[in-house]
Scaffold this active site. Sequence first.
Site, short mmCIF file in Angstrom:
data_model
loop_
_atom_site.label_atom_id
_atom_site.label_comp_id
_atom_site.label_asym_id
_atom_site.label_seq_id
_atom_site.Cartn_x
_atom_site.Cartn_y
_atom_site.Cartn_z
CG ASP A 103 -6.05 -5.27 1.78
OD1 ASP A 103 -6.63 -4.61 0.75
OD2 ASP A 103 -5.90 -5.00 2.50
CB CYS A 129 -11.14 -26.87 6.23
SG CYS A 129 -9.57 -25.82 6.44
CG HIS A 188 -9.49 -23.14 9.39
ND1 HIS A 188 -10.17 -23.73 9.03
CD2 HIS A 188 -10.54 -22.02 10.12
CE1 HIS A 188 -10.98 -23.28 8.68
NE2 HIS A 188 -11.58 -22.51 9.04
CB CYS A 242 -9.61 -28.57 9.58
SG CYS A 242 -10.56 -26.78 9.44
CG ASP A 271 -0.41 0.00 2.23
OD1 ASP A 271 1.07 0.46 2.69
OD2 ASP A 271 -0.60 -0.62 3.30
CB CYS A 280 -5.73 -25.53 6.97
SG CYS A 280 -6.73 -25.81 8.59
ZN ZN Z 1 -9.09 -25.90 8.25
#
Ligand code: ZN
Length: 370
Positions: free
Chosen positions: A264, A302, A333, A307, A90, A304
């Site tokens: 963002d 999910c 996550h 998870c 930015d 990830c």
């Molecule tokens: Zn997750």
Amino acid sequence: MLSFNLLATDGAARAGTLHTAHGDVPTPTFMAVGTAGTVKAMTADAVRATGANIVLGNTYHLMLRPTAERVARLGGLHKMMDWPVPILTDSGGFQIMSLAKLRKLDEQGVTFRSHIDGSAHQLTPERSMEIQHLLDATITMVLDECTKFPATRDEAAISMRLSTRWAKRSRAAFVARPGYGQFGIMQGSVYADLRRESAEALIEHNFEGYAIGGLAVGEGQAMMFEMLDISAPMLPANKPRYLMGVGTPDDLLGSVARGVDMFDCVMPTRAGRTARAFTSQGVFNLRNARFIDDGTPLDPNCACLCCTRHSRAYLHHLFRAQEILGPMLLTTHNLTYYQNLMQGARQAILAGTYATYCATTRARWAAGDG
Ligand SMILES: [Zn+2]
């Protein structure tokens, strides 16, 4: 210069690819915020593993500490962060107005005192471009004034025209290089004719992309969507569109539907440090006592690390015990959830099923126990 390929549209929603010196970015995309040269609580590899192809760096923080000149001596922000893929920085203007002390804005730029040590600084369009060049930003933002909300029509016009003059100076100071680019920022508050004037003045400079500024500043989602309906069609179809500082998962779905390609926000990372989880079943607060014996994954949809390897009960425990791993796992996550949401949106736009995707996603949030 960086380029943008628009691959498909579905209504006003768009799927495309940004081609840059540091690699490709499929759009729509969400950029995690790497405020001071780090996405908080995350290693660069962990950020990559969420599916992120681009992050945002904050000029204001980096210019004060460790300073842009020092980042340049260390080989640039990509090298310093071990983040070889694209970075958008930015301009520094927004955070000066929200964080710095004794700030004063005039035609030349903004003078202010650091919130860290009180030292005096000036940020002009030329200096902001120099700093972003020293940081080696893949995408450089023009310096603008984010018009306050609410603003009268006269206030919005004066502010927008200052930003227009600064955009011209920013463009003149930008060092063009293959695969790099600079985005202009549309202002004009909630006034359609001012937004039109801003867009037309920016388009004359042929920026590599355009941000829609001055939204998500307290106007509410309905007004934001109304302004996006008006503003997005004013921008060139063959350039990426970036909505700064947005937002919730629902904001992202609705903004993509209106033609936005890039976002963002600190929301998924900040929430990750305060026990708030964004999931396919809605939003959870993991400090809540109902999770104390809950051995199920945070989000069964999910893949990830958080998870697949841990339970809600463990996350609850980590936050209650104030362990660092809690923010690390939950940031992992939340960022993965945002990336999955945008990847799903892209696939749906390519398949021509974006409206169904939004309806299904929102129905799951509503049906969840979050
Ligand atoms: Zn997750």
